[in-house]
Design an enzyme around this catalytic site. Sequence first.
Site, PDB file in Angstrom:
ATOM      1  N   LYS A   1      -7.527   8.829 -18.815  1.00 20.77           N
ATOM      2  CA  LYS A   1      -7.980   9.347 -20.237  1.00 20.77           C
ATOM      3  C   LYS A   1      -6.926   9.048 -21.133  1.00 20.77           C
ATOM      4  CE  LYS A   1     -11.633  10.670 -17.940  1.00 20.77           C
ATOM      5  NZ  LYS A   1     -11.663  11.788 -17.157  1.00 20.77           N
TER       6      LYS A   1
ATOM      7  N   TYR B   1     -13.787  20.027 -14.040  1.00 18.03           N
ATOM      8  CA  TYR B   1     -14.398  18.626 -14.143  1.00 18.03           C
ATOM      9  C   TYR B   1     -15.499  18.570 -13.041  1.00 18.03           C
ATOM     10  CZ  TYR B   1     -14.675  13.666 -13.974  1.00 18.03           C
ATOM     11  OH  TYR B   1     -14.997  12.345 -14.006  1.00 18.03           O
TER      12      TYR B   1
ATOM     13  N   ASP C   1      -4.600  20.708 -13.417  1.00 21.32           N
ATOM     14  CA  ASP C   1      -5.517  19.372 -14.178  1.00 21.32           C
ATOM     15  C   ASP C   1      -5.052  19.414 -15.308  1.00 21.32           C
ATOM     16  OD1 ASP C   1      -6.982  17.429 -15.084  1.00 21.32           O
ATOM     17  OD2 ASP C   1      -8.746  17.780 -14.053  1.00 21.32           O
TER      18      ASP C   1
ATOM     19  N   ARG D   1       0.903  -1.270   0.004  1.00 23.27           N
ATOM     20  CA  ARG D   1      -0.024  -0.034  -0.061  1.00 23.27           C
ATOM     21  C   ARG D   1       1.094   1.257  -0.005  1.00 23.27           C
ATOM     22  NH1 ARG D   1      -2.975  -0.246   4.656  1.00 23.27           N
ATOM     23  NH2 ARG D   1      -1.785   1.355   5.391  1.00 23.27           N
TER      24      ARG D   1
HETATM   25  C1  PLP Z   1     -12.078  12.109 -15.921  1.00 25.41           C
HETATM   26  C2  PLP Z   1     -11.607  13.411 -15.322  1.00 25.41           C
HETATM   27  C3  PLP Z   1     -11.161  13.576 -13.777  1.00 25.41           C
HETATM   28  C4  PLP Z   1     -11.253  12.498 -12.778  1.00 25.41           C
HETATM   29  O1  PLP Z   1     -10.443  11.359 -13.144  1.00 25.41           O
HETATM   30  P1  PLP Z   1     -11.025   9.731 -12.824  1.00 25.41           P
HETATM   31  O2  PLP Z   1     -10.053   8.963 -13.366  1.00 25.41           O
HETATM   32  O3  PLP Z   1     -12.255   9.570 -13.558  1.00 25.41           O
HETATM   33  O4  PLP Z   1     -11.281   9.770 -11.351  1.00 25.41           O
HETATM   34  C5  PLP Z   1     -10.693  14.767 -13.487  1.00 25.41           C
HETATM   35  N1  PLP Z   1     -10.482  15.846 -14.386  1.00 25.41           N
HETATM   36  C6  PLP Z   1     -10.696  15.845 -15.748  1.00 25.41           C
HETATM   37  C7  PLP Z   1     -10.518  16.807 -16.429  1.00 25.41           C
HETATM   38  C8  PLP Z   1     -11.271  14.596 -16.107  1.00 25.41           C
HETATM   39  O5  PLP Z   1     -11.656  14.402 -17.357  1.00 25.41           O
END
Ligand code: PLP
Length: 385
Positions: free
Chosen positions: A204, A106, A179, A54
């Site tokens: 993504k 998001y 982000d 972990r």
């Molecule tokens: C999908 C996404 C998230 C969240 O990510 P997860 O892997 O679904 O938890 C955060 N920011 C953006 C811009 C995203 O497209």
Amino acid sequence: MPFTSSSLSPETLAVHSQLKPSEPYKDIVSPIYVATTYERAADNRYPGGRVYSRDGNPTYIDIEQCLSKLENGEDALLFASGMAAATSVFQALQPESTVLAPKHMYWALRKWLIQFTQQWKIHLHFYENGNSDEIITLLSQHQVDLIWIETPANPTWELTDVAAITKSAKQKGTRIAVDATVMTPVLAKPLDWRADLVMHSATKYLNGHSDVIAGALVTKVVSPFWQRIREIRALGGSVLGPFEAWLLQRGLKTLFLRVKTASANALELAYYLEQHPQILSVSYPGLSSFPQHELAKTQFTNGFGGMLSIRIKGGAQQAIAVAAGLQVFKRATSLGSVESLVEHRKSVEGEGSACPDDLLRLSIGIENIHDLIQDFRQALDQLEK
Ligand SMILES: *Cc1c(COP(=O)(O)O)cnc(C)c1O
């Protein structure tokens, strides 16, 4: 002259994230380490330096190092999801801290942040996306601990000029976290704009095949704040599984190919859609009609990304009808994968969403562009004029 990883270009690094073939078989593909626990030696020490997975798993080592090099950072951490990565940054703040966050961001993170900051007694201020002057004004009015930036921002892709705010932020000791899920290190590296942290939903583009949920953080420097984030991952247990990590490593090898192809496709589709009489508007940083196109040209390399949004004439019903008529595009949420996806964003965000109800969000894949254009042509032709 011998190659060092710092002399290699990012395309090459992404392919060779495995630093060296593993022992004893010299496999050129990394093994998956599944053990959760490690044996102590008779003298009570841990000869391998590992205790319990972990805290981190050996499957991650090369991937984290690769991500950190791709972003020009000093260290990286993988997480069980993008949300786990993002939320650990806020959890590392002290109560009574002050945070700036964008109005458009998001959706799930915005929802979580509002609840968390109330419970944790954090002062949260929202700024208008893309308005760096507003951020600078807020910085002069408050002792801000963290600025959260999403650029380009869901689902209208406004850009934030990170470099323009770093001077004011650094003077006040404010951290900047970006982000960069939609940006990817292929298009830009926010740490080069003097941001402190970069976050990715690795679900993504980094993985890119709609088959892994994962997240990542990269830091410019290893600081006490970063160590706190590492501890939050270990104690909170938001670790990525080794199988998912391995798939992510495989996906990363084609990151540059995928993002460059998706960007080229998105630009051509944006040109096609922009001149179509049934389309009200196209929001894509690569178009000269995009309000921040000049900034986009200075920020992006290798293309303008694979995400665009369109508004359909005639409102929500017509927009949903276009999505229904598409055949190559799949109707699904998420983004950044090899297949093209379409979604009626307001239906996903639900009550309280500021998203226009005639907006379709498109995540462009790596298919042949002619098939994508033809798909839209036939779907738009089906609309009642
Ligand atoms: C999908 C996404 C998230 C969240 O990510 P997860 O892997 O679904 O938890 C955060 N920011 C953006 C811009 C995203 O497209």
